[in-house]
Scaffold this active site. Structure first.
Site, PDB file in Angstrom:
ATOM      1  N   CYS A 106     -11.433   8.494  -5.491  1.00 25.84           N
ATOM      2  CA  CYS A 106     -10.305   7.581  -5.446  1.00 25.84           C
ATOM      3  C   CYS A 106      -9.482   7.651  -6.748  1.00 25.84           C
ATOM      4  CB  CYS A 106     -10.795   6.169  -5.140  1.00 25.84           C
ATOM      5  SG  CYS A 106      -9.533   5.055  -4.505  1.00 25.84           S
ATOM      6  N   HIS A 107      -9.426   6.566  -7.521  1.00 23.73           N
ATOM      7  CA  HIS A 107      -8.675   6.527  -8.778  1.00 23.73           C
ATOM      8  C   HIS A 107      -9.481   7.070  -9.972  1.00 23.73           C
ATOM      9  CE1 HIS A 107      -6.156   3.813  -6.415  1.00 23.73           C
ATOM     10  NE2 HIS A 107      -5.209   4.004  -7.312  1.00 23.73           N
TER      11      HIS A 107
END
Length: 177
Positions: A106-107
């Site tokens: 994800c991030h």
């Protein structure tokens, strides 16, 4: 297999911590929670507070030599805080320098950008990071999971919680499970 899960003190996307954690445990490994602060960390389900989890070791106490691999869970606030912590960034860089596998979802690749380890690598992430990854010299692709072995270590990346099954399978393979 001993795997470090590196997180900040809050802002972790809970499912991106708990699912890979369970997968490592189910494969016979030992997951350990490493954080920037001692005590407990606060996870979230998107923007809502979720569970808290006890820290096993702080970044300052952790050594790359103790671990066989590293998992970087996402959440927006978690990697944003990690990339501002010199110890966390140094630990991530240390896994690359030691040639040990790293998995980020994800991030979490924001921390990889900060550690300057994406240059020449192909990876994926939450779509909003693609410009950051490209500006740091990486190649961004929109795929469920990317396994990049070009470099000193294996790097496994995924985009989002929907990709967790593929992420966990690729990470476990990279970790030698």
């Amino acid at each position: 297999m001993r795997i470090a899960f590196l997180v900040a003190h809050e802002g972790i996307e809970q499912v991106e911590l708990t699912h890979p954690w369970q997968a490592v445990g189910d494969a016979g490994g030992t997951p350990r929670l490493v954080s920037t602060r001692p005590g407990n960390v606060q996870a979230f389900q998107h923007l809502d507070k979720a569970g808290t989890f006890p820290v096993d070791q702080t970044v300052d106490e952790a050594s790359v030599s103790e671990y066989d691999g590293l998992v970087l869970p996402g959440g927006v606030a978690n990697p944003d805080a990690l990339r501002l912590d010199d110890g966390a960034v140094g630990l991530v860089r240390g896994f690359f320098e030691a040639g040990k596998p790293v998995a980020a979802i994800c991030h979490a690749p924001w921390v990889l950008v900060e550690a300057d380890v994406v240059r020449g690598r192909t990876l994926t992430s939450w779509p909003s990071l693609q410009t950051d990854i490209r500006n740091a010299g990486g190649a961004w692709v929109d795929e469920k999971v990317v396994v990049c072995s070009g470099g000193p270590n294996t790097l496994v990346t995924s985009r989002m919680p929907d990709d967790l099954k593929a992420f966990e399978e690729a990470a476990l393979t990279a970790f030698g499970a």
